[in-house]
Design an enzyme around this catalytic site. Structure first.
Site, mmCIF file in Angstrom:
data_model
loop_
_atom_site.group_PDB
_atom_site.id
_atom_site.type_symbol
_atom_site.label_atom_id
_atom_site.label_comp_id
_atom_site.label_asym_id
_atom_site.label_seq_id
_atom_site.Cartn_x
_atom_site.Cartn_y
_atom_site.Cartn_z
ATOM 1 N N ARG A 18 -51.994 -59.197 20.444
ATOM 2 C CA ARG A 18 -52.831 -59.047 21.823
ATOM 3 C C ARG A 18 -54.262 -58.302 21.315
ATOM 4 N NH1 ARG A 18 -48.633 -57.234 26.029
ATOM 5 N NH2 ARG A 18 -47.503 -56.453 24.370
ATOM 6 N N ARG A 45 -35.891 -64.923 35.959
ATOM 7 C CA ARG A 45 -34.899 -65.673 35.509
ATOM 8 C C ARG A 45 -34.965 -67.105 36.751
ATOM 9 N NH1 ARG A 45 -28.773 -63.351 34.725
ATOM 10 N NH2 ARG A 45 -29.154 -62.099 32.861
ATOM 11 N N LYS A 87 -36.268 -58.626 36.699
ATOM 12 C CA LYS A 87 -35.763 -59.506 35.709
ATOM 13 C C LYS A 87 -35.068 -60.757 36.366
ATOM 14 C CE LYS A 87 -34.576 -55.730 32.505
ATOM 15 N NZ LYS A 87 -33.603 -55.171 31.641
ATOM 16 N N GLY A 107 -43.711 -57.574 19.829
ATOM 17 C CA GLY A 107 -43.135 -57.583 18.357
ATOM 18 C C GLY A 107 -43.185 -56.064 17.909
ATOM 19 N N THR A 108 -44.067 -55.361 18.321
ATOM 20 C CA THR A 108 -44.334 -54.035 18.154
ATOM 21 C C THR A 108 -43.393 -52.853 18.897
ATOM 22 O OG1 THR A 108 -46.281 -53.558 19.222
ATOM 23 C CG2 THR A 108 -46.575 -54.376 17.034
#
Length: 307
Positions: A35, A137, A133, A11-12
């Site tokens: 964290r 998935r 990625k 989130g940062t």
């Protein structure tokens, strides 16, 4: 309808902070993973505290602490990961926690760029990002975790004001390098709009198990069109230096790893047209059609602050 509880991991970060802001703005009970290894990073600590002041709940857990991560996940309905590109594989630990928790109704992994499913042919070494990625998935889908993938194309801050010049984030003053003839269509998206669309999608059944493509029509531009917008805003006409594709690819050979990584992506965006050279199928949807109420930032407006 009651809003889903959202946990944001990363989130940062550059995109993560905007996802947190959008989640709070849209009225979701918002949790942000804090964290323990944040250590002495005063900027991140202060950012987390600002989220808390705005109503977010900080949840302390490490991605290396499976039990703690499971406990964090069990507090929410939706998990959004925005970890940086250098930490993509650590999300497998998040997948394992989501599997064990068993309560998550939607997971949005950290992608927010080019659709990796369309990049199996990508040049090395940049292809590694797309491969990682896709590996994630496959893990998500094998675990039958409900998900949404966000394809946000080119980050405006990284590709727009610099007129797609490598090695700078600021507008050129005299000359601009133009890739090929400069007429390949590319998609630029304001990072705040990425946050808005991401949060819009997480409770939307139309986005379940699909890829959501961010394609604001007014921001589908060629490099020439982008340059023209800047010239009109600034009143400064730039000298154009056109780079043929053979010359561009040949120049990669003498570059270091990081430069080769970036140049491969530039090749696919500005020569190949990988962001716009396909139609969206049944496994995807276009964000501006799903959410016509979102007023996206146009690139000429975005660039005004650089004058």
């Amino acid at each position: 309808m009651e809003k889903s509880k959202v946990l944001v991991v990363g989130g940062t970060g550059f995109i993560g902070r905007r996802i947190v802001a959008a989640s709070l703005a849209q009225g979701h009970p918002t949790f942000v993973l804090m964290r323990p290894d944040i250590g002495l990073n005063v900027d991140k600590v202060q950012m987390l505290l600002s989220f808390k002041a705005q109503g977010a709940r900080l949840v302390e857990a490490s991605l290396d602490d499976h039990a703690g991560l499971v406990a964090a996940v069990r507090q929410v309905d939706v998990v959004v990961s925005a970890v940086s590109g250098t930490h993509l594989l650590i999300q497998h630990k998040l997948v394992e926690a989501i599997k064990e928790a068993g309560n998550v109704k939607r997971f949005i992994p950290s992608e927010f760029g080019t659709d990796p499913a369309r990049m199996g042919h990508a040049l090395e070494p940049g292809r590694a990002t797309f491969d990682q990625k896709m590996e994630l998935r496959r893990a998500i889908e094998a675990a039958s975790i409900p998900h949404t993938y966000i394809s946000a194309n080119c980050s405006a801050a990284k590709f727009c004001p610099n007129l797609a010049q490598m090695g700078t984030l600021l507008p050129p003053k005299d000359k601009v390098r133009v890739y090929g003839d400069g007429n390949v269509k590319v998609i630029f998206v304001d990072e705040n709009d990425v946050g808005t669309y991401t949060i819009k999608s997480l409770d939307d059944p139309r986005a379940l198990n699909k890829t959501i493509y961010l394609r604001p029509p007014e921001n589908i531009l060629t490099q020439n069109e982008l340059i023209a917008k800047w010239e009109k805003l600034s009143g400064n006409v730039l000298e154009k230096i056109y780079i043929p594709v053979d010359e561009f690819l040949a120049s990669m050979k003498d570059m270091d790893f990081g430069a080769q990584f970036a140049m491969g992506h530039f090749y696919h965006f500005f020569y190949e047209g990988c962001l716009t050279n396909f139609d969206i199928g049944e496994d995807g949807a276009e964000a501006n059609l799903l959410y016509p109420d979102v007023e996206c930032t146009r690139m000429d407006e975005y660039m005004k602050i650089y004058l």
